[in-house]
Design a protein around this motif. Structure first.
Motif, PDB file in Angstrom:
ATOM      1  N   ALA A  70       0.812  -1.227   0.057  1.00  0.00           N
ATOM      2  CA  ALA A  70      -0.016  -0.070   0.068  1.00  0.00           C
ATOM      3  C   ALA A  70       0.793   1.307  -0.032  1.00  0.00           C
ATOM      4  O   ALA A  70       1.907   1.266   0.410  1.00  0.00           O
ATOM      5  CB  ALA A  70      -0.917   0.141   1.310  1.00  0.00           C
ATOM      6  N   ASN A  71       0.396   2.242  -0.546  1.00  0.00           N
ATOM      7  CA  ASN A  71       0.718   3.562  -0.496  1.00  0.00           C
ATOM      8  C   ASN A  71       0.521   4.250   0.751  1.00  0.00           C
ATOM      9  O   ASN A  71      -0.679   5.062   0.773  1.00  0.00           O
ATOM     10  CB  ASN A  71       0.529   4.410  -1.808  1.00  0.00           C
ATOM     11  N   THR A  72       1.194   3.805   1.917  1.00  0.00           N
ATOM     12  CA  THR A  72       0.552   4.156   3.318  1.00  0.00           C
ATOM     13  C   THR A  72       0.587   5.687   3.445  1.00  0.00           C
ATOM     14  O   THR A  72      -0.157   6.446   4.144  1.00  0.00           O
ATOM     15  CB  THR A  72       1.315   3.580   4.366  1.00  0.00           C
ATOM     16  N   GLU A  77      -2.915  10.546   4.270  1.00  0.00           N
ATOM     17  CA  GLU A  77      -3.155  11.900   4.006  1.00  0.00           C
ATOM     18  C   GLU A  77      -4.751  12.053   3.567  1.00  0.00           C
ATOM     19  O   GLU A  77      -5.466  13.017   4.192  1.00  0.00           O
ATOM     20  CB  GLU A  77      -2.462  12.304   2.545  1.00  0.00           C
ATOM     21  N   LEU A  78      -5.505  11.008   2.879  1.00  0.00           N
ATOM     22  CA  LEU A  78      -6.715  10.982   2.454  1.00  0.00           C
ATOM     23  C   LEU A  78      -7.558  10.741   3.451  1.00  0.00           C
ATOM     24  O   LEU A  78      -8.530  11.187   3.818  1.00  0.00           O
ATOM     25  CB  LEU A  78      -6.911  10.009   1.443  1.00  0.00           C
ATOM     26  N   GLU A  79      -7.065   9.855   4.448  1.00  0.00           N
ATOM     27  CA  GLU A  79      -7.878   9.197   5.658  1.00  0.00           C
ATOM     28  C   GLU A  79      -7.901  10.734   6.504  1.00  0.00           C
ATOM     29  O   GLU A  79      -8.971  10.814   7.243  1.00  0.00           O
ATOM     30  CB  GLU A  79      -7.362   8.319   6.385  1.00  0.00           C
ATOM     31  N   THR A 104     -13.747   6.051   9.215  1.00  0.00           N
ATOM     32  CA  THR A 104     -12.501   5.531   8.251  1.00  0.00           C
ATOM     33  C   THR A 104     -11.745   4.462   8.835  1.00  0.00           C
ATOM     34  O   THR A 104     -11.847   4.302   9.897  1.00  0.00           O
ATOM     35  CB  THR A 104     -11.958   6.812   7.820  1.00  0.00           C
ATOM     36  N   SER A 105     -11.691   3.358   7.988  1.00  0.00           N
ATOM     37  CA  SER A 105     -10.669   2.374   7.996  1.00  0.00           C
ATOM     38  C   SER A 105     -10.053   2.373   6.770  1.00  0.00           C
ATOM     39  O   SER A 105     -10.176   2.933   5.437  1.00  0.00           O
ATOM     40  CB  SER A 105     -11.535   1.213   8.638  1.00  0.00           C
ATOM     41  N   ASN A 118     -12.061   3.403   3.447  1.00  0.00           N
ATOM     42  CA  ASN A 118     -13.261   3.048   3.638  1.00  0.00           C
ATOM     43  C   ASN A 118     -14.009   4.066   4.493  1.00  0.00           C
ATOM     44  O   ASN A 118     -13.898   4.062   5.426  1.00  0.00           O
ATOM     45  CB  ASN A 118     -13.508   1.581   3.822  1.00  0.00           C
ATOM     46  N   CYS A 119     -14.672   4.978   3.791  1.00  0.00           N
ATOM     47  CA  CYS A 119     -15.414   6.003   4.635  1.00  0.00           C
ATOM     48  C   CYS A 119     -16.788   5.385   4.972  1.00  0.00           C
ATOM     49  O   CYS A 119     -17.565   5.506   3.938  1.00  0.00           O
ATOM     50  CB  CYS A 119     -15.391   7.395   3.949  1.00  0.00           C
TER      51      CYS A 119
END
Length: 129
Positions: A70-72, A77-79, A104-105, A118-119
């Motif tokens: 994953a691009n953690t 940033e997005l989470e 979110t997760s 996942n929102c």
């Protein structure tokens, strides 16, 4: 009354500010993900005395940087952005008040070769006239 497609359109409008392409409601994509995408899924309602509750999922997909990696940094940033922008949102659509909140997760999709934020959206529509 706010219906499923209204909720999808509201979430589409609100999440559009992230600047990521959104898959139109009702469409799916297959194959390996080559760029960031957002999908929206609205579930069936449950009714209470004053509120009609609907659950939705908005998935912010980010391609893996290598197989199963994953691009953690980007996911983080997005989470954070989703949690800050959509913690609790209230507004009116066609004279009907609604509010929604997001939890979110981070999850993986091996078929699409991506991970995603996942929102989980709890969408409440006021059920009084």
């Amino acid at each position: 009354m706010i219906v499923t497609t209204d909720i999808a359109n509201i979430l589409y409008r609100d999440f559009k500010v992230l600047g990521i392409d959104i898959v139109p409601f009702g469409e799916t994509f297959t194959g390996e993900l080559d760029k960031e995408r957002i999908t929206i899924h609205v579930k069936k309602p449950t009714s209470e005395d004053y509120w009609v509750k609907r659950f939705a999922e908005v998935n912010i997909c980010v391609p893996d940087i290598r197989p199963n990696m994953a691009n953690t940094i980007r996911l983080n940033e997005l989470e954070r952005l989703a949690n800050n922008k959509f913690q609790v949102v209230t507004d009116i659509q066609d004279g009907t008040r609604y509010k929604y909140e997001v939890e979110t997760s981070i999850e993986a999709d091996t078929a699409l070769k991506c991970h995603f934020v996942n929102c989980k959206v709890l969408f409440n529509v006021l059920n009084v006239r």
